[in-house]
Structure formats: C-alpha cells, structure tokens
Design an enzyme around this catalytic site. Structure first.
Site, PDB file in Angstrom:
ATOM      1  N   HIS A 115      -2.980   0.843   7.156  1.00 55.43           N
ATOM      2  CA  HIS A 115      -3.170   0.820   5.707  1.00 55.43           C
ATOM      3  C   HIS A 115      -3.200   2.261   5.213  1.00 55.43           C
ATOM      4  O   HIS A 115      -3.629   3.167   5.941  1.00 55.43           O
ATOM      5  CB  HIS A 115      -4.488   0.107   5.386  1.00 55.43           C
ATOM      6  CG  HIS A 115      -4.783  -0.023   3.920  1.00 55.43           C
ATOM      7  ND1 HIS A 115      -3.849  -0.472   3.008  1.00 55.43           N
ATOM      8  CD2 HIS A 115      -5.921   0.234   3.210  1.00 55.43           C
ATOM      9  CE1 HIS A 115      -4.404  -0.492   1.802  1.00 55.43           C
ATOM     10  NE2 HIS A 115      -5.658  -0.058   1.899  1.00 55.43           N
ATOM     11  N   CYS A 173       0.806  -1.224   0.000  1.00 54.06           N
ATOM     12  CA  CYS A 173       0.000   0.000   0.000  1.00 54.06           C
ATOM     13  C   CYS A 173       0.844   1.282   0.000  1.00 54.06           C
ATOM     14  O   CYS A 173       0.533   2.226  -0.726  1.00 54.06           O
ATOM     15  CB  CYS A 173      -0.976   0.006   1.170  1.00 54.06           C
ATOM     16  SG  CYS A 173      -0.241  -0.098   2.807  1.00 54.06           S
ATOM     17  N   SER A 201      -4.140  -3.180  -2.076  1.00 52.56           N
ATOM     18  CA  SER A 201      -4.497  -3.906  -0.867  1.00 52.56           C
ATOM     19  C   SER A 201      -4.737  -5.363  -1.240  1.00 52.56           C
ATOM     20  O   SER A 201      -4.936  -5.682  -2.410  1.00 52.56           O
ATOM     21  CB  SER A 201      -5.774  -3.307  -0.263  1.00 52.56           C
ATOM     22  OG  SER A 201      -6.308  -4.152   0.746  1.00 52.56           O
TER      23      SER A 201
END
Length: 243
Positions: A104, A69, A121
C-alpha cells in the site's frame, strides 16, 4: 440514460488554508471513488519521469474513473504542485495478513511543522490523515495502529524523498530512500531512524539513492537482476491485492 456526473477538478483559492486545500483534494479523490473492479485503469510505472506521471494525472482528471492507492499518490502530487510550502513524499507499507503480503502507498505531506497524508484505500483510516502530526514517526505509528485493527502486521515501511514542485521535471520520484524492517525493530529504534531521516529531509541534504555509490544498499546495475527475477512471481502475487 443519465450520464454519471464528473466531479470538477478542485482549484486552490487564496482564501483557503493549506489544511482546507488538502481536505478539498481528498474530497475530490473520494468522489472519484476507490477502484474495486480488479482492473487498473491507469498504468503507473514508478520509474517514469515526473513529467510523464503528471500527464497521467491529467488524464485521471479528464476520465474521472475510480482509482487505487498508487494513482491517488500521483494525483495528489499533481493537485498540490505549485504549493511550495507543501512538501510531498511517498510512504509505502508492506503488511502481512492471513499468509499473504500486501502493498500500500500513500502521499506523505509536510507543511508548517506538521505531518499528514493524502491517499486512497478500501479502509478509511489507511488513506488521508489530517495535518496534525508533530513528527513523521507519530504519523507512521498511527498507520501501524490502524493496520492492527484489521489484523495486518506491518513488515516494512519505505519513505521516499520530497517530490519536486516542477511538473516538467525529468527526474523520477524517489520511492524508497529509507527502508525500515519495522517488524524486527523496537518502536524506539523506528522512531529514532524516522526522526533522523525527517530532519535530513527538512534540511534537504538527502540525494536520490540512484545517485549513490554502487556500494549502497540498492545498486542499479546488472548484478541485481538475478535476485529480482527470482522474487518476482511472489511480488506479482502480492501486488494483485493492494489495500
């Protein structure tokens, strides 16, 4: 033996609409694939100047290795440089699932009165979102709803500032200008905070938090280091398992 094919780096064509161009960039990132190996191929230090991170992005296009990410955010910035109508800003999530915390990050996009995102992702609905959201909070709540499907509860959302389109800039990316402890807030409160922030962003009146006075939430001085050291083992543990 057959050499793995290297996906060509996308080029913007004047005939493309911005949503088409963003889709082309996202398709390219998907061709690089998500890095499931557990080894990060590119070192990304968030405090580096933008110019250094853009060099790393160039390296990614040359090496064509799988990415995670954080690399996708840097690559997304690199590939959207030179599109002044496209504003880019980082969106970070801290979530909790089964006793563990996960981190994330995606690249938020604002263009022509609409929000969307680019990213990578393991989960297809936690990366790119189309440029169709009328407000920043609509986009964030969509991510939150996607997380719920995987039984992740979102604890914190951090929004950074617009990243300059100057690839040789020596300023670092501002990753967390707004930090919302969403698990302790009502959605109406979250929406209000996000919309105020989004308005200020569009008016470009926000300055990087590093330029603020020492009284602000994130002083960049020695006073912070003992606390940061204390929290680091746990943070290292969470960072190992990014979504």
């Amino acid at each position: 033996c057959v050499q793995p094919s290297v996906p060509p780096v996308p080029n913007y064509k004047l005939s493309m609409s911005i949503p088409e161009w963003l889709q082309t960039i996202q398709t390219y990132m998907k061709m690089l694939q998500y890095n499931h190996t557990g080894t990060q191929f590119f070192e990304i230090r968030k405090t580096r100047p933008l110019s250094g991170l853009m060099e790393t992005a160039k390296e990614m296009t040359r090496e064509s290795l799988p990415i995670k990410c954080l690399e996708a955010v840097i690559l997304g910035i690199y590939l959207t440089n030179g599109q002044p109508s496209v504003e880019r800003f980082p969106i970070s999530f801290k979530t909790h699932f089964s006793g563990n915390y996960f981190h994330h990050v995606v690249l938020g996009i604002y263009c022509n009165g609409r929000y969307g995102s680019l990213g990578m992702s393991r989960r297809s609905d936690l990366m790119d979102k189309p440029l169709t959201y009328r407000t920043l909070s609509d986009l964030i709540f969509d991510f939150e709803d996607s997380y719920k499907k995987y039984l992740h509860s979102v604890k914190k959302v951090k929004i950074g500032l617009y990243v300059p389109h100057e690839p040789h800039s020596f300023q670092p990316i501002e990753w967390k200008q707004l930090v919302l402890n969403v698990s302790k807030m009502m959605r109406t409160e979250v929406r209000k905070e996000l919309e105020k922030f989004a308005r200020d962003m569009r008016m470009k009146i926000l300055k990087p938090s590093s330029a603020h006075s020492p009284m602000k939430e994130r002083p960049r001085g020695k006073s912070l280091s003992p606390r940061r050291r204390q929290g680091s083992p746990q943070r290292r543990a969470c960072r190992r398992d990014k979504s």
